[in-house]
Design a protein around this motif. Structure first.
Motif, mmCIF file in Angstrom:
data_model
loop_
_atom_site.group_PDB
_atom_site.id
_atom_site.type_symbol
_atom_site.label_atom_id
_atom_site.label_comp_id
_atom_site.label_asym_id
_atom_site.label_seq_id
_atom_site.Cartn_x
_atom_site.Cartn_y
_atom_site.Cartn_z
ATOM 1 N N GLN A 94 0.813 -1.213 0.000
ATOM 2 C CA GLN A 94 0.000 0.000 0.000
ATOM 3 C C GLN A 94 0.849 1.267 0.000
ATOM 4 N N SER A 95 1.932 1.242 0.743
ATOM 5 C CA SER A 95 2.783 2.430 0.826
ATOM 6 C C SER A 95 3.384 2.762 -0.523
ATOM 7 N N ALA A 96 3.872 1.725 -1.216
ATOM 8 C CA ALA A 96 4.429 1.944 -2.552
ATOM 9 C C ALA A 96 3.356 2.421 -3.522
ATOM 10 N N ALA A 97 2.159 1.870 -3.379
ATOM 11 C CA ALA A 97 1.052 2.291 -4.243
ATOM 12 C C ALA A 97 0.744 3.768 -4.025
ATOM 13 N N ARG A 98 0.733 4.198 -2.758
ATOM 14 C CA ARG A 98 0.438 5.599 -2.431
ATOM 15 C C ARG A 98 1.515 6.519 -2.995
ATOM 16 N N LEU A 99 2.772 6.096 -2.922
ATOM 17 C CA LEU A 99 3.869 6.908 -3.453
ATOM 18 C C LEU A 99 3.791 7.047 -4.960
ATOM 19 N N ASN A 100 3.140 6.069 -5.607
ATOM 20 C CA ASN A 100 2.991 6.100 -7.066
ATOM 21 C C ASN A 100 1.666 6.730 -7.497
ATOM 22 N N GLY A 101 1.015 7.419 -6.583
ATOM 23 C CA GLY A 101 -0.193 8.144 -6.927
ATOM 24 C C GLY A 101 -1.464 7.322 -6.929
ATOM 25 N N ILE A 102 -1.420 6.119 -6.389
ATOM 26 C CA ILE A 102 -2.609 5.259 -6.322
ATOM 27 C C ILE A 102 -3.249 5.408 -4.945
ATOM 28 N N ASN A 103 -4.552 5.561 -4.913
ATOM 29 C CA ASN A 103 -5.277 5.729 -3.658
ATOM 30 C C ASN A 103 -5.735 4.367 -3.143
#
Length: 357
Positions: A218-227
Motif C-alpha cells: 500500500q505504501s508503494a502504491a500511495r507513493l505512485n499516486g494510487i489511492n
C-alpha cells in the motif's frame, strides 16, 4: 530461445496448474467411472423448446452464481488481503429488493430493468459499507463483513415484510432457465457476459494493476499516486454488483425469494474457489480465470458426488477432504518444495548434457 519462451510461459501460468489439475483429475475419474458422464444431449423443455442437458451442462449451469461471486471475491482478496464472508447474505438482500420492485406493479421488461438496477444499487451501497470498514477504518475484511453476514438475511426478510412472494413471469423464468429458442441455459450466458465485462475493464483500464499494487504494498502504491482507500472501496462495490447478479439468477431459478436459503453458505465456496484458483489469500497478484476454474472444479466435484449417490448430508464432508488436499498442494510450502525439485532436475539435466558434450 524456444526453451526460454516455454519456461516463461509456464512461470506466468503456473498459478493455473492447481485448478487445471483438479478439473483434469475429476474428468479422468468420471470417464473411468462412467464414460457417458460428460455426454450432452438435446431434449425438449416443458414449452417444447430444444435445450441442452447432461452433467456437463449441470456443472456449467449450477456453478453460475458461484463463478460470478468468485470473480468479485478475487478482486477484494487481491486488494485487501482478506475475504468477504457476507456475499451470500448480500445476494439475498439484492434478490429480496429485486422481488420487492417486481411486486410493486405489472411485470414488464421496463419494470424488470428497474428492479435489477434497484437491487444493484442496494448491493453497491452495502458493498461500500463493507469497503468503508475495511479501507477507511482498517478493520480486517473477514471481521468487517461478519456484520452483514450476521444481519444480512434478516434485512432481506424485512424488505418483503417476512413474506416469500413468488414471481410468475415468462421473462423471469427465462433468466433462471432458458431463453426460448436458445438451447444454452441463460445463467451460463450471464456468466460469459460478466467475464467479458471484466476482461474489457482490465483491458482498457489500469484497474487490475492498481489492485495488485495495493495488495502487494500500500505504501508503494500511495507513493505512485494510487489511492489504496479508493481501490479497496471500489473492489467491494464491484463485488456488490456480482452479488446482485447472483441474487437475481438465484431468485429467477426458483421464481421466489427465500431469504433463509438463497445461496446459503456460498461464501465459503467462493473463498475456496479463489484459493483453488492459485490466488494468494493474503492479497497481491491475481488471476481471475483461476478463480473461475476453481469454482467450476468445486461444482464438478459436487455433481460427481451426487452422481455417485453420496447422501446430500455427506457431500460437504467429502468436498472438504478433497478441497483440503487441493489447497495443501497449492500452498506456498509445497510450491517451494516442487520448485526446488524442478530446479534440481533441470540442473542435473544441464550437467549431464555438459558432460556428454
Amino acid at each position: 530461445m524456444a526453451g526460454k519462451k516455454k519456461s516463461t510461459f509456464f512461470a506466468n501460468n503456473s498459478q493455473l496448474l492447481i485448478p487445471l489439475i483438479a478439473i483434469a483429475l475429476l474428468v479422468i475419474f468420471n470417464l473411468f467411472r462412467d464414460p457417458s458422464f460428460f455426454s450432452v444431449s438435446i431434449a425438449s423443455n416443458n414449452r417444447g423448446d430444444p435445450v441442452l442437458q447432461g452433467n456437463l451442462i449441470s456443472i456449467l449451469n449450477g456453478a453460475s452464481e458461484l463463478v460470478i461471486l468468485s470473480m468479485g471475491m478475487t478482486l477484494v482478496t487481491a486488494a485487501s488481503g482478506g475475504q468477504d464472508i457476507s456475499v451470500g447474505a448480500l445476494a439475498a438482500i439484492a434478490g429480496s429488493m429485486f422481488v420487492k420492485v417486481l411486486k410493486s406493479g405489472t411485470v414488464t421488461p421496463g419494470l424488470i430493468i428497474a428492479a435489477f438496477l434497484a437491487c444493484c444499487a442496494v448491493a453497491m451501497v452495502f458493498g461500500a459499507f463493507n469497503g468503508t470498514l475495511v479501507s477507511v477504518f482498517g478493520i480486517q475484511p473477514m471481521i468487517a463483513t461478519l456484520i452483514l453476514f450476521t444481519s444480512g438475511r434478516s434485512i432481506a426478510y424485512w424488505i418483503n415484510g417476512g413474506a416469500t412472494p413468488t414471481i410468475e413471469n415468462a421473462t423471469i423464468n427465462a433468466i433462471g432457465s432458458f431463453i426460448p429458442g436458445i438451447a444454452i441455459p441463460t445463467p451460463i450466458l450471464i456468466v460469459a457476459a460478466m467475464g467479458i465485462l471484466f476482461a474489457l475493464l482490465f483491458r482498457f483500464t489500469a484497474l487490475g494493476m492498481y489492485i495488485q499494487t495495493v495488495g502487494i504494498n500500500q505504501s508503494a502504491a500511495r507513493l505512485n499516486g494510487i489511492n489504496p482507500v479508493g481501490i479497496k472501496l471500489l473492489t467491494f462495490i464491484l463485488l456488490g454488483i456480482c452479488c446482485a447478479v447472483s441474487g437475481v439468477i438465484g431468485v429467477s431459478r426458483l421464481g421466489l425469494i427465500n431469504h433463509e436459503t438463497l445461496l446459503i453458505n456460498i461464501e465459503m465456496d467462493a473463498i475456496l474457489a479463489v484459493a483453488i484458483g492459485g490466488n494468494n489469500l493474503g492479497g497481491g497478484k491475481f488471476k481471475m480465470i483461476g478463480s473461475v476454474l476453481g469454482a467450476y472444479a468445486i461444482q464438478a466435484l459436487t455433481i460427481t458426488l451426487y452422481a455417485m449417490k453420496v447422501p446430500s448430508t455427506d457431500v460437504k464432508a467429502y468436498k472438504a477432504i478433497v478441497i483440503i488436499i487441493l489447497v495443501v498442494i497449492g500452498s506456498p510450502v509445497v510450491k517451494a518444495k516442487v520448485d526446488q525439485l524442478m530446479k534440481k532436475i533441470r540442473t542435473g539435466g544441464s550437467a549431464e548434457r555438459r558432460q556428454s558434450a
